[in-house]
Design an enzyme around this catalytic site. Structure first.
Site, PDB file in Angstrom:
ATOM      1  N   LYS A 102      15.626  -9.551  42.193  1.00  0.00           N
ATOM      2  CA  LYS A 102      16.026 -10.687  43.030  1.00  0.00           C
ATOM      3  C   LYS A 102      17.421 -10.457  43.610  1.00  0.00           C
ATOM      4  O   LYS A 102      18.310  -9.943  42.918  1.00  0.00           O
ATOM      5  CB  LYS A 102      15.995 -11.956  42.174  1.00  0.00           C
ATOM      6  N   SER A 183      13.500 -20.652  42.798  1.00  0.00           N
ATOM      7  CA  SER A 183      14.166 -19.868  43.828  1.00  0.00           C
ATOM      8  C   SER A 183      13.740 -18.408  43.856  1.00  0.00           C
ATOM      9  O   SER A 183      14.015 -17.692  44.820  1.00  0.00           O
ATOM     10  CB  SER A 183      15.691 -19.942  43.641  1.00  0.00           C
ATOM     11  N   SER A 207      13.034 -21.708  38.194  1.00  0.00           N
ATOM     12  CA  SER A 207      13.007 -20.694  39.237  1.00  0.00           C
ATOM     13  C   SER A 207      12.345 -19.377  38.850  1.00  0.00           C
ATOM     14  O   SER A 207      12.181 -18.505  39.697  1.00  0.00           O
ATOM     15  CB  SER A 207      14.429 -20.422  39.744  1.00  0.00           C
TER      16      SER A 207
END
Length: 525
Positions: A102, A183, A207
């Site tokens: 990420k 997210s 997330s």
């Protein structure tokens, strides 16, 4: 330092090879390792195949927009893994296996760590987060960085999950008009689409669990302190943690095992090395026979109820003793958690930004707010930054109101929440639906989801939460959460593995423009 091309451009050029391209779609870590072991495919060929798949599907074809940047050093890392294997010096189960990370997690590769914001487009730190360093020490190939909800979905209460100014809007591989959730939306969509076997997300509250559930993946939000947060763009030192995302429990366990390490710069990880082990090794021997499992049934529509009941029937068939429990009244937990996140966001983000390279001109949260206002057309076309503004007004980590809110939220989520539910059932495991199916992407009104969610109590308490695919609800994935007390990952992974192997509930994506879910199918009644 090598020049970096435009951040949005993927490294699409893939060297030609005489070797037949390996089959990577839906391939597990074991599949990739078998290819490398028997000479069917090298790590270089596997890495090339993933790069080609990303080039064909992420910015063209389905246009998932799940990858912000591929790593120009990925093929060199793969070649090094091939050389080690040839010399009989393999570093472990991840040696030569491409991993996506990420884009709020730093890597020393020549690519920026942006958290999705143009304010960090020059944040090329050339340093590994300690969590990435241990992956690299195990031979993992850092394939690239995944898109995310900008600033990990903390900038606004009206945000659109999966959207960032740097990467655009991530699409759900099961239905392009449905949210990938956030997210860690890019990691969720990318791993579902077989852009790598496994990937790293981060969670503050939901997330990892939400994008894993909504993209048909296994996702583990670990116990706080198992995985280092150093050099990860922060929200909250009380709740932030990286976590593994994969298409199977085994692959998630393999990745998780390599991520764990104590880090002197992150006091929460002081005891992490005590829990470092091969979490995948014992999975085939896991059992639910005679195991008491607490069951929480939140409000949900008939279709999600049917899927949950089917999952419970699988657990019961495997010998689990199911005990229904109610969630205690935890008045004020939401407000207390939010107060903690606002205070820690300002303090932790200011500390992080102070360590970024001189090319990054936003050195404080106040600077980021000003940057967003000055670049509103690109940074705030759909939603604002009211959460940032509220965080900027907080009074620091010694504020008695903050300290009281942290103590209250921790008590309600842990002792009076999960602990009480497990104790009432005489159980070590709590199960509930992770989330409902994905809602429509809406750039006008933002996220519209108001269905069940398993993330809040584990996130606030710091306890682990494992989501495992529970099948499809009208074409959209849903997940089953296995929740336990701190450091119960062995128990949760074992239970999740037993369920996964018995249910075979995961269905691969079909890359449809839309899913005909019908009215009321957003997870609510």
């Amino acid at each position: 330092m090598r020049a970096i091309s435009a951040l949005l451009l993927l490294t699409a050029a893939v060297p030609a090879t005489a070797q037949i391209a390996p089959k990577i779609e839906e391939a597990s870590i074991a599949d990739l390792r078998a290819m490398m072991a028997d000479g069917t495919a090298s790590s270089e060929a596997i890495t090339q195949a993933y790069l080609a798949r990303i080039a064909a599907m992420d910015r063209t074809g389905p246009t998932l927009r799940s990858v912000i940047a591929t790593n120009p050093d990925a093929l060199a890392q793969a070649k090094a893994a091939d050389a080690r294997r040839k010399a009989g010096k393999s570093l472990g189960p991840l040696d030569g296996v491409p991993v996506l990370v990420k884009d709020n997690i730093e890597t020393k590769d020549p690519i920026a760590t942006t958290a999705g914001s143009l304010a960090l487009k020059d944040n090329v730190t050339l340093r590994d987060a300690p969590m990435v360093a241990v992956l690299r020490a195990g031979g993992a190939v850092i394939l690239g960085k995944t898109n995310l909800s900008e600033w990990a979905n903390i900038r606004s209460n009206n945000s659109v999950s999966g959207w960032s100014a740097v990467g655009g809007q991530v699409r759900n591989p099961y239905a392009f008009d449905r949210t990938p959730c956030g997210s860690s939306s890019g990691t969720g969509a990318a791993i579902a689409a077989s852009f790598a076997a496994v990937g790293i997300g981060t969670e503050t509250d939901g997330s990892v669990v939400c994008p894993s559930s909504i993209n048909g993946l296994v996702g583990l939000k670990p116990t706080i302190g198992m995985v280092s947060r150093t050099h990860v763009v922060p929200i909250s030192h009380s709740q932030d943690t990286p976590g593994p995302m994969a298409r199977s429990v085994t692959d998630a366990a393999i990745l998780f095992s390599q991520m764990i390490a104590s880090d002197p710069a992150d006091p929460a990880t002081r005891d992490a090395d005590l829990f470092k082990r091969d979490y995948a090794a014992d999975l085939p021997r896991a059992t639910l026979n005679g195991v008491r499992v607490a069951v929480y049934r939140p409000a949900m529509n008939a279709d999600l109820t049917k899927a949950f009941d089917a999952a419970l029937a699988v657990l019961k068939a495997q010998g689990a003793v199911l005990v229904d429990v109610e969630k205690p009244k935890l008045d004020g937990i939401g407000a207390a958690e939010f107060a903690v996140l606002l205070t820690e966001l300002r303090a932790d983000l200011n500390s992080y930004l102070a360590t970024t390279p001189p090319a990054v001109k936003t050195r404080t949260l106040a600077d980021v707010i000003a940057f967003n206002e000055a670049n509103a057309a690109t940074e705030m076309p759909y939603f604002g930054q009211e959460t940032f503004l509220a965080a900027e007004k907080t009074n620091g980590l010694t504020d008695p109101e903050y300290l009281g809110a942290r103590a209250k939220s921790l008590r309600l989520a842990g002792k009076e929440g999960i602990d009480a539910m497990l104790a009432k059932a005489g159980a070590q495991i709590l199960v509930e639906p992770s989330y409902g199916p994905g809602w429509l992407i809406d750039h006008v009104y933002g996220d519209q989801y108001n269905g069940p969610s398993s993330s809040d109590l584990p996130a606030v308490s710091g306890y682990p939460n494992l989501t495992v695919p529970m099948g499809l609800v009208r074409g959209l994935p849903v997940g089953l959460s296995f929740i336990g007390r701190a450091h119960s990952e062995t128990t949760l992974l074992g239970a999740g593995y037993v369920y996964e192997q018995a249910s075979k509930a995961r269905v691969a994506p079909r890359y449809l423009p839309s899913a005909d879910v019908g009215p009321g199918m957003d997870g609510t009644r």
